[in-house]
Design a protein around this motif. Sequence first.
Motif, mmCIF file in Angstrom:
data_model
loop_
_atom_site.group_PDB
_atom_site.id
_atom_site.type_symbol
_atom_site.label_atom_id
_atom_site.label_comp_id
_atom_site.label_asym_id
_atom_site.label_seq_id
_atom_site.Cartn_x
_atom_site.Cartn_y
_atom_site.Cartn_z
ATOM 1 N N LEU A 65 0.827 -1.209 0.000
ATOM 2 C CA LEU A 65 0.000 0.000 0.000
ATOM 3 C C LEU A 65 0.862 1.260 0.000
ATOM 4 C CD1 LEU A 65 -2.814 -1.127 2.464
ATOM 5 C CD2 LEU A 65 -2.943 -0.926 -0.039
ATOM 6 N N SER A 66 1.967 1.225 0.718
ATOM 7 C CA SER A 66 2.884 2.362 0.738
ATOM 8 C C SER A 66 3.510 2.578 -0.642
ATOM 9 C CB SER A 66 3.967 2.130 1.783
ATOM 10 O OG SER A 66 4.915 3.168 1.749
ATOM 11 N N ARG A 67 3.950 1.486 -1.276
ATOM 12 C CA ARG A 67 4.527 1.596 -2.622
ATOM 13 C C ARG A 67 3.493 2.095 -3.630
ATOM 14 N NH1 ARG A 67 6.861 -3.136 -0.846
ATOM 15 N NH2 ARG A 67 5.437 -4.428 -2.034
ATOM 16 N N MET A 68 2.258 1.641 -3.489
ATOM 17 C CA MET A 68 1.204 2.109 -4.396
ATOM 18 C C MET A 68 0.999 3.607 -4.230
ATOM 19 S SD MET A 68 -1.620 -0.997 -4.184
ATOM 20 C CE MET A 68 -2.949 0.148 -4.425
ATOM 21 N N SER A 69 1.011 4.066 -2.993
ATOM 22 C CA SER A 69 0.857 5.496 -2.729
ATOM 23 C C SER A 69 2.019 6.283 -3.333
ATOM 24 C CB SER A 69 0.773 5.733 -1.223
ATOM 25 O OG SER A 69 0.727 7.110 -0.947
ATOM 26 N N ASP A 70 3.239 5.784 -3.144
ATOM 27 C CA ASP A 70 4.417 6.439 -3.710
ATOM 28 C C ASP A 70 4.342 6.486 -5.232
ATOM 29 O OD1 ASP A 70 5.356 6.700 -1.150
ATOM 30 O OD2 ASP A 70 6.884 5.131 -1.321
ATOM 31 N N MET A 71 3.927 5.391 -5.837
ATOM 32 C CA MET A 71 3.821 5.338 -7.292
ATOM 33 C C MET A 71 2.753 6.303 -7.795
ATOM 34 S SD MET A 71 4.501 1.233 -7.928
ATOM 35 C CE MET A 71 3.255 1.144 -9.147
#
Length: 180
Positions: A76-82
């Motif tokens: 979820l954190s990586r999705m937000s960053d992306m």
Amino acid sequence: MKRARKSPWNGERRATVLAGLILLQALCALFFIGDAIEDFREDGQFDNPHLMIEAAAALALVAGVVFLMVELRGLLSRMSDMQIGLDIAHGHLTDVIEAFFEAWALTPAERDVAIMILKGLDNENIARVRNTASGTVRAQAASIYAKSRTDGRAQFISLFVEELMAAGDTAADRNPRGAA
């Protein structure tokens, strides 16, 4: 050659599937824990191989649940960053710039000057475009640099270049030189 566009639901679908697997694995862990407790109550001994296998399976499932929860959080954190990176890439740099300007509490005139600095105009050209004295523009630029805690034009511009190259930290979250 046109690239196939990925559905925006791919990441969300992956997170949902992972959350479902976590729930299923947690239910299985609860079943094995309950069964092991029931077997222990009936037998009263922990040396039964069946009971030890169920206990080991329950511990493995609990460890898996914890691991998958950490992975889901990372996903979820990586999705937000992306998404932040995509927003910037899709022309939402204005929102990023506005977030910095709001954090620094720039006046409307300072915002205009800051935008022109980012566009590469020098003080004399900014003064000409704004129909003001170049001394006024120098004073506004100095105020912008002070509020952004930068040493000058190059460092001020580099803040936004860094934001474009950042791995997804938002201006509001990172704001390295924001107002205290």
